[in-house]
Design a protein around this motif. Structure first.
Motif, PDB file in Angstrom:
ATOM      1  N   LYS A 232      -3.443  14.367   5.869  1.00 48.57           N
ATOM      2  CA  LYS A 232      -2.323  13.437   5.806  1.00 48.57           C
ATOM      3  C   LYS A 232      -1.171  13.972   6.645  1.00 48.57           C
TER       4      LYS A 232
ATOM      5  N   ASN B 250       0.822  -1.209   0.000  1.00 48.65           N
ATOM      6  CA  ASN B 250       0.000   0.000   0.000  1.00 48.65           C
ATOM      7  C   ASN B 250       0.855   1.259   0.000  1.00 48.65           C
TER       8      ASN B 250
ATOM      9  N   ASN C 246      -9.815  15.184   5.091  1.00 43.62           N
ATOM     10  CA  ASN C 246      -8.782  14.183   5.334  1.00 43.62           C
ATOM     11  C   ASN C 246      -7.428  14.865   5.440  1.00 43.62           C
TER      12      ASN C 246
ATOM     13  N   TYR D 192       1.689   6.794   1.072  1.00 47.53           N
ATOM     14  CA  TYR D 192       0.688   5.839   1.525  1.00 47.53           C
ATOM     15  C   TYR D 192      -0.536   6.008   0.638  1.00 47.53           C
ATOM     16  N   LYS D 193      -0.949   4.951  -0.019  1.00 46.79           N
ATOM     17  CA  LYS D 193      -1.979   5.052  -1.054  1.00 46.79           C
ATOM     18  C   LYS D 193      -3.361   5.374  -0.516  1.00 46.79           C
ATOM     19  N   GLU D 194      -3.698   4.858   0.671  1.00 45.24           N
ATOM     20  CA  GLU D 194      -5.015   5.138   1.237  1.00 45.24           C
ATOM     21  C   GLU D 194      -4.917   6.405   2.061  1.00 45.24           C
ATOM     22  N   LYS D 195      -5.494   7.493   1.567  1.00 40.27           N
ATOM     23  CA  LYS D 195      -5.357   8.784   2.215  1.00 40.27           C
ATOM     24  C   LYS D 195      -6.388   8.923   3.341  1.00 40.27           C
ATOM     25  N   VAL D 196      -6.176   8.151   4.407  1.00 42.68           N
ATOM     26  CA  VAL D 196      -7.172   8.133   5.479  1.00 42.68           C
ATOM     27  C   VAL D 196      -6.518   8.235   6.855  1.00 42.68           C
TER      28      VAL D 196
END
Length: 261
Positions: free
Chosen positions: A84, A50, A82, A64-68
């Motif tokens: 980061k 990821n 969101n 990091y691919k999931e921006k959560v």
């Protein structure tokens, strides 16, 4: 031989010595271990991970691919924001930037962007403001800046001169050169008990220069060089834990620190 010719010969000899010394100095640095370079070489084969890795002339970026990372909901809007978080990392003095690739990738897998900055002559102290390149390019990230050894000292100069650009600062076997005690940011210090390179006297004398809200962590059995993947560093002590164990503890501590910001 005339005086003029003698002078020209002397100058030529001096220039030759300087040139040779410069070449030796430039090539006298700690190289990355194969494991670190293999991660970069296999970058195109990391589709199951990821984390995406991109490399520019100035830095290696782990996204990091999931921006959560964190989701904040305001009272005035139903829109989710969101945020980061990321770490800009300055390498240790005369240590190749690739040496920190395994650490950066593992930290990024926890949900953060990480940028390893490439420094001229492998010395972060030469260009302490280079973090600006990452901050301007990736302005959607809340950045923490840090570094290993001399890299941490260089990071402290950046934060001192640009207090509004960093949410926190991380020192790995390092201490601040500038007084950061009046800057309202969080700090983190990690030191190994087997470190033979860190100047303990200077470290102790610099305690008052850390941000007031600084957490001091100790890795039992860790040394100076195990914060990266490069050869044994001159003057260091042998660690009583593995490099992988020190890396794991370092990532865990920094992960917890970034969560607190």
């Amino acid at each position: 031989m005339s005086k003029k010719i003698k002078m020209v010969s002397i100058i030529a000899a001096i220039l030759a010595i300087v040139a040779i010394s410069s070449i030796i100095y430039i090539n006298d640095y700690y190289r990355p271990m194969p494991y670190a370079t293999e991660i970069l070489a296999n970058n195109n084969n990391l589709s199951s991970d990821n984390v995406s890795i991109t490399e520019t002339d100035n830095y290696i970026y782990f996204e990091y691919k999931e921006k959560v990372n964190i989701t904040n909901t305001t009272n005035t809007s139903n829109k989710q924001i969101n945020t980061k978080k990321g770490l800009i990392f300055y390498p240790g003095g005369k240590v190749a930037y690739e040496s920190y690739v395994p650490f950066a990738k593992k930290l990024s897998e926890r949900g953060y962007d990480v940028a390893i900055v490439k420094m001229p002559l492998n010395l972060a102290i030469i260009d302490t403001n280079k973090a600006n390149i990452i901050i301007e390019k990736h302005n959607d990230v809340e950045w923490i800046i840090g570094g290993h050894s001399l890299g941490g000292t260089a990071a402290s100069i950046f934060v001192h001169n640009n207090p509004e650009k960093a949410k926190g600062i991380v020192f790995l076997a390092s201490y601040p050169n500038e007084n950061l005690s009046s800057i309202n940011i969080k700090g983190l210090s990690i030191v190994g008990t087997r470190d033979g390179v860190l100047d303990k006297k200077s470290f102790d004398e610099s305690i008052s220069k850390f941000p007031k809200n600084t957490t001091f962590e100790i890795i039992n059995g860790g040394n100076h060089g195990y914060f990266g993947y490069y050869g044994f560093q001159e003057g260091d002590n042998n660690a009583t834990i593995s490099r992988e164990k020190q890396e794991e503890e370092t990532v865990n501590i920094i992960d917890k620190f970034l969560e607190s910001i």
